[in-house]
Design an enzyme around this catalytic site. Structure first.
Site, mmCIF file in Angstrom:
data_model
loop_
_atom_site.group_PDB
_atom_site.id
_atom_site.type_symbol
_atom_site.label_atom_id
_atom_site.label_comp_id
_atom_site.label_asym_id
_atom_site.label_seq_id
_atom_site.Cartn_x
_atom_site.Cartn_y
_atom_site.Cartn_z
ATOM 1 N N THR A 1 35.200 57.273 -40.983
ATOM 2 C CA THR A 1 34.818 57.464 -39.580
ATOM 3 C C THR A 1 34.531 56.115 -38.920
ATOM 4 O O THR A 1 34.060 56.058 -37.792
ATOM 5 C CB THR A 1 33.562 58.358 -39.474
ATOM 6 O OG1 THR A 1 32.544 57.780 -40.320
ATOM 7 C CG2 THR A 1 33.847 59.775 -39.928
ATOM 8 N N GLY A 2 34.816 55.021 -39.624
ATOM 9 C CA GLY A 2 34.458 53.689 -39.116
ATOM 10 C C GLY A 2 35.557 53.028 -38.305
ATOM 11 O O GLY A 2 36.666 53.550 -38.145
ATOM 12 N N ASP A 3 35.208 51.844 -37.836
ATOM 13 C CA ASP A 3 36.078 51.078 -36.940
ATOM 14 C C ASP A 3 37.363 50.588 -37.631
ATOM 15 O O ASP A 3 38.457 50.687 -37.077
ATOM 16 C CB ASP A 3 35.241 49.874 -36.438
ATOM 17 C CG ASP A 3 36.013 48.954 -35.566
ATOM 18 O OD1 ASP A 3 36.356 49.372 -34.446
ATOM 19 O OD2 ASP A 3 36.310 47.812 -35.991
ATOM 20 N N LEU A 4 37.224 50.091 -38.841
ATOM 21 C CA LEU A 4 38.395 49.531 -39.535
ATOM 22 C C LEU A 4 39.423 50.630 -39.843
ATOM 23 O O LEU A 4 40.631 50.413 -39.702
ATOM 24 C CB LEU A 4 37.954 48.842 -40.828
ATOM 25 C CG LEU A 4 39.044 48.077 -41.552
ATOM 26 C CD1 LEU A 4 39.417 46.803 -40.799
ATOM 27 C CD2 LEU A 4 38.622 47.717 -42.975
ATOM 28 N N LYS B 1 36.372 42.214 -47.112
ATOM 29 C CA LYS B 1 35.392 41.134 -47.063
ATOM 30 C C LYS B 1 34.156 41.642 -46.310
ATOM 31 O O LYS B 1 34.287 42.646 -45.600
ATOM 32 C CB LYS B 1 35.979 39.915 -46.384
ATOM 33 C CG LYS B 1 36.122 40.072 -44.858
ATOM 34 C CD LYS B 1 36.367 38.760 -44.168
ATOM 35 C CE LYS B 1 36.081 38.886 -42.712
ATOM 36 N NZ LYS B 1 36.410 37.791 -41.877
ATOM 37 N N ASP C 1 42.231 40.025 -48.212
ATOM 38 C CA ASP C 1 41.997 38.914 -47.295
ATOM 39 C C ASP C 1 43.167 39.055 -46.324
ATOM 40 O O ASP C 1 44.305 38.747 -46.678
ATOM 41 C CB ASP C 1 42.044 37.573 -48.021
ATOM 42 C CG ASP C 1 41.700 36.431 -47.084
ATOM 43 O OD1 ASP C 1 42.313 36.355 -45.992
ATOM 44 O OD2 ASP C 1 40.820 35.621 -47.414
ATOM 45 N N HIS C 2 42.906 39.585 -45.131
ATOM 46 C CA HIS C 2 44.048 40.018 -44.312
ATOM 47 C C HIS C 2 44.942 38.849 -43.890
ATOM 48 O O HIS C 2 46.089 39.058 -43.523
ATOM 49 C CB HIS C 2 43.601 40.865 -43.115
ATOM 50 C CG HIS C 2 42.939 40.094 -42.036
ATOM 51 N ND1 HIS C 2 41.605 39.811 -42.046
ATOM 52 C CD2 HIS C 2 43.422 39.535 -40.917
ATOM 53 C CE1 HIS C 2 41.305 39.102 -40.976
ATOM 54 N NE2 HIS C 2 42.386 38.920 -40.265
ATOM 55 N N GLU D 1 39.695 30.905 -32.217
ATOM 56 C CA GLU D 1 39.605 32.157 -31.466
ATOM 57 C C GLU D 1 39.035 31.844 -30.096
ATOM 58 O O GLU D 1 38.265 30.884 -29.945
ATOM 59 C CB GLU D 1 38.645 33.133 -32.155
ATOM 60 C CG GLU D 1 39.038 33.542 -33.543
ATOM 61 C CD GLU D 1 37.981 34.456 -34.153
ATOM 62 O OE1 GLU D 1 38.172 35.669 -34.102
ATOM 63 O OE2 GLU D 1 36.967 33.950 -34.648
ATOM 64 N N HIS E 1 39.306 33.034 -45.645
ATOM 65 C CA HIS E 1 40.639 32.856 -45.052
ATOM 66 C C HIS E 1 41.125 31.402 -45.096
ATOM 67 O O HIS E 1 42.271 31.141 -45.441
ATOM 68 C CB HIS E 1 40.642 33.314 -43.590
ATOM 69 C CG HIS E 1 40.096 34.690 -43.388
ATOM 70 N ND1 HIS E 1 40.453 35.744 -44.188
ATOM 71 C CD2 HIS E 1 39.220 35.190 -42.479
ATOM 72 C CE1 HIS E 1 39.817 36.836 -43.781
ATOM 73 N NE2 HIS E 1 39.067 36.515 -42.756
ATOM 74 N N LYS F 1 34.954 29.842 -32.903
ATOM 75 C CA LYS F 1 34.997 30.843 -31.833
ATOM 76 C C LYS F 1 34.872 30.143 -30.490
ATOM 77 O O LYS F 1 34.390 29.022 -30.407
ATOM 78 C CB LYS F 1 33.833 31.824 -31.991
ATOM 79 C CG LYS F 1 34.015 32.764 -33.162
ATOM 80 C CD LYS F 1 33.032 33.905 -33.090
ATOM 81 C CE LYS F 1 33.267 34.906 -34.184
ATOM 82 N NZ LYS F 1 34.510 35.667 -34.058
HETATM 83 P P1 NAD Z 1 31.778 50.656 -39.400
HETATM 84 O O1 NAD Z 1 30.318 50.413 -39.315
HETATM 85 O O2 NAD Z 1 32.542 50.939 -38.171
HETATM 86 O O3 NAD Z 1 32.053 51.855 -40.403
HETATM 87 C C1 NAD Z 1 31.362 51.992 -41.606
HETATM 88 C C2 NAD Z 1 31.705 53.293 -42.277
HETATM 89 O O4 NAD Z 1 30.809 53.415 -43.387
HETATM 90 C C3 NAD Z 1 31.513 54.543 -41.410
HETATM 91 O O5 NAD Z 1 32.576 55.427 -41.670
HETATM 92 C C4 NAD Z 1 30.195 55.138 -41.955
HETATM 93 O O6 NAD Z 1 30.145 56.541 -41.867
HETATM 94 C C5 NAD Z 1 30.262 54.725 -43.387
HETATM 95 N N1 NAD Z 1 28.931 54.685 -43.999
HETATM 96 C C6 NAD Z 1 27.864 53.927 -43.666
HETATM 97 N N2 NAD Z 1 26.804 54.241 -44.444
HETATM 98 C C7 NAD Z 1 27.221 55.194 -45.288
HETATM 99 C C8 NAD Z 1 26.599 55.944 -46.318
HETATM 100 N N3 NAD Z 1 25.315 55.771 -46.655
HETATM 101 N N4 NAD Z 1 27.337 56.867 -46.978
HETATM 102 C C9 NAD Z 1 28.622 57.073 -46.662
HETATM 103 N N5 NAD Z 1 29.284 56.408 -45.693
HETATM 104 C C10 NAD Z 1 28.571 55.490 -45.012
HETATM 105 O O7 NAD Z 1 32.363 49.394 -40.205
HETATM 106 P P2 NAD Z 1 33.868 48.860 -40.188
HETATM 107 O O8 NAD Z 1 34.004 47.892 -39.087
HETATM 108 O O9 NAD Z 1 34.813 50.000 -40.264
HETATM 109 O O10 NAD Z 1 33.929 47.991 -41.533
HETATM 110 C C11 NAD Z 1 34.075 48.546 -42.814
HETATM 111 C C12 NAD Z 1 34.168 47.425 -43.826
HETATM 112 O O11 NAD Z 1 35.256 46.597 -43.533
HETATM 113 C C13 NAD Z 1 32.957 46.507 -43.868
HETATM 114 O O12 NAD Z 1 32.812 46.036 -45.176
HETATM 115 C C14 NAD Z 1 33.380 45.351 -42.981
HETATM 116 O O13 NAD Z 1 32.685 44.174 -43.312
HETATM 117 C C15 NAD Z 1 34.832 45.255 -43.352
HETATM 118 N N6 NAD Z 1 35.676 44.646 -42.330
HETATM 119 C C16 NAD Z 1 35.820 45.218 -41.099
HETATM 120 C C17 NAD Z 1 36.668 44.638 -40.175
HETATM 121 C C18 NAD Z 1 36.901 45.263 -38.816
HETATM 122 O O14 NAD Z 1 37.749 44.742 -38.100
HETATM 123 N N7 NAD Z 1 36.229 46.321 -38.438
HETATM 124 C C19 NAD Z 1 37.360 43.470 -40.493
HETATM 125 C C20 NAD Z 1 37.202 42.922 -41.762
HETATM 126 C C21 NAD Z 1 36.362 43.518 -42.673
#
Ligand code: NAD
Length: 485
Positions: A12-15, A150, A179-180, A218, A242, A342
């Site tokens: 459900t997260g952003d990535l 990461k 490491d994208h 950036e 990176h 940045k």
């Molecule tokens: P986010 O905060 O949007 O999403 C986190 C996810 O973790 C959600 O789906 C949430 O429900 C879940 N979560 C949190 N606590 C939980 C728990 N106790 N039990 C079960 N699920 C739980 O974060 P994101 O941006 O999607 O990032 C995810 C990972 O990817 C992180 O490690 C972040 O550092 C890494 N990352 C993200 C990006 C990016 O562009 N968003 C880029 C590089 C690395």
């Protein structure tokens, strides 16, 4: 490729929304995922399969490289996604997940190959790995693999602890550290450029190369990530991972037809050979910077310390530059200048190789005040290769001037980094993932910077937003200068 179940923590997260769902869709639409697809998304929220699938569809509309149109194929893709509630700290949720995975394996006739993708904060990695082990999810008759994001630790010690916790459940061969930058097509092309072009292969050494410059700049500021970024800074967010990966990819030399193991061993050799930083000369080799107020594209922007969520006295770096040397006969005394920041003038990731003028004395070319030959490798956002040469301009009385020969490889049809990486992980090919040795040696190299920063002995230089960084970073280069500034 053998079929597998894709178990996505943090669905459900952003990535997941911006990168992982679109990558899976594009791989599916390109026909690269053979056999039935089974994706089980996990999150704390209660969701039905239907509402989860609707969220996946929204993300495809917003972020997919390929156009998304309704079709039986699209419906088939969406129906492959199911959802389970899971809190990382609740062991019973993993047992329920095992039941779900097994049910789908039976329904779809899938072998017990399981890909666990941890798109959650790194503080959960160890606990999830342990629970995968304890619940039986990891006991498969097929393969099991783990993809993690990461940041991998915040210093050498925490990275080692994190790795130990993963190793309790997964072997190094089963761990795929994303490491994208390594998924970017031009980074994946670097090695091919070197070994398939005798001209470049011959020149790729200290006899002909004056210096190497690697920049990742950036224009954005800290955005919504103030809490994370103010602790991480440019060193942990970009440099340790990176930028040092780009150094390894740039400097390694491989024979034709190398295996993933050869790549890893050559990369390890490079990072192991980077001359360690000494406390007494650290400030001459590493420049930390932070953006002050300025202007980008005619728009005024605030200082870092005025950003929401950042304290007015923050000493965190938003820029870091370093000069490093690789103690290897091939690179002896060739400085590598690395910088990332940045709120800089432009968004760009680029490698510039400045060639020497080894025949200076022979032909007395120096008096002509020639520009050096440059090889410019643009990694993003546009991809391309340019070679700067000197030619005679017939309209200017035969005066010499630099010309650039350029190939642009920008192509919207090119797979994105996450597509390449997820595909490779599904194939079990670890060439473009960060091996633990590389991660550990990178932390080891940056550790003196972390310690000097904590001890307050490494100054923080301000630079105006919209510039190329602090003036102090120019001094790293001595008589040379940053190209394309
Ligand atoms: P986010 O905060 O949007 O999403 C986190 C996810 O973790 C959600 O789906 C949430 O429900 C879940 N979560 C949190 N606590 C939980 C728990 N106790 N039990 C079960 N699920 C739980 O974060 P994101 O941006 O999607 O990032 C995810 C990972 O990817 C992180 O490690 C972040 O550092 C890494 N990352 C993200 C990006 C990016 O562009 N968003 C880029 C590089 C690395």
């Amino acid at each position: 490729m053998e079929s597998s179940t894709f178990v996505l923590f943090g669905a459900t997260g952003d990535l997941a929304k911006r990168k992982i769902f679109p990558a899976l869709y594009n791989l599916f639409a390109d026909g690269k995922l053979s056999g039935p697809l089974s994706v089980i998304g996990l999150g704390r929220r209660t969701l039905t399969n239907e509402s989860f699938q609707a969220g996946v569809l929204d993300s495809l509309h917003a972020f997919s490289r390929r156009k998304v149109e309704d079709s039986p194929e699209l419906q088939r893709f969406l129906k492959s996604f199911e959802y389970s509630v899971l809190d990382v700290g609740h062991p019973e949720d993993y047992r329920k997940l095992l039941g779900h995975v097994q049910r789908r394996e039976e329904e779809l006739g899938l072998p017990q190959n399981r890909m666990f993708y941890l798109s959650v904060g790194p503080e959960f990695f160890g606990e999830i790995a342990a629970n995968i082990n304890a619940s039986g999810l990891g006991d498969t008759r097929g393969w099991k693999r783990l993809i993690i994001e990461k940041p991998f630790g915040t210093d050498l010690e925490s990275a080692r602890e994190l790795n130990d916790s993963l190793n309790a459940a997964f072997t190094e061969e089963e761990i795929f550290r994303i490491d994208h930058f390594l998924g970017k097509p031009m980074v994946q092309n670097l090695e091919v450029l070197k070994y398939s072009n005798p001209v470049l292969r011959a020149l790729w050494q200290n006899r002909y190369i004056a210096n190497v410059q690697i920049t990742a700049s950036e224009t954005v500021g800290v955005e919504e990530r103030a809490g994370y970024y103010d602790k991480a800074g440019a060193l942990r967010d970009m440099f340790q991972n990176h930028m040092l990966q780009l150094v390894m990819m740039m400097a390694m030399q491989l024979p034709k037809g190398s295996t993933p193991e050869d790549v890893r061993s050559k990369k390890r050799h490079v990072i192991q050979s980077v001359r360690p930083l000494l406390r007494e000369n650290l400030a001459q080799n590493v420049i930390r910077g932070q953006y002050a107020a300025g202007e980008i594209n005619g728009r005024p922007v605030d200082a870092y310390t005025s950003e929401p969520g950042i304290g007015p006295s923050s000493q965190n770096e938003t820029y870091i530059a370093a000069r490093l040397f690789i103690d290897d006969p091939l690179w002896d005394e060739v400085p590598f200048y690395i910088r990332t920041g940045k709120r800089m003038k432009e968004k760009s990731t680029r490698i510039v190789i400045e060639f020497k003028e080894p025949f200076n004395d022979l032909h007395n070319l120096n008096r002509l005040n020639l520009d050096p030959n440059l090889l410019i490798i643009d990694i993003g956002p546009e991809e391309g290769i340019s070679l700067q040469l000197n030619t005679k301009n017939p309209r200017q009385h035969g005066q010499l001037e630099p010309v650039s020969i350029r190939h642009d490889s920008a192509n919207p049809e090119l797979p994105e980094a996450y597509e390449n990486l997820i595909y490779d992980a599904l194939l079990g090919d670890a060439t473009f993932f960060a091996h633990w040795d590389e991660v550990e040696l990178s932390w080891q190299w940056v550790q003196p910077i972390i310690e000097a920063t904590a001890g307050g002995t490494l100054p923080l230089h301000l630079y105006p937003a919209g510039s190329n960084g602090p003036a102090a970073a120019d001094e790293l280069l001595g008589d040379a200068h940053w190209w394309l500034d």
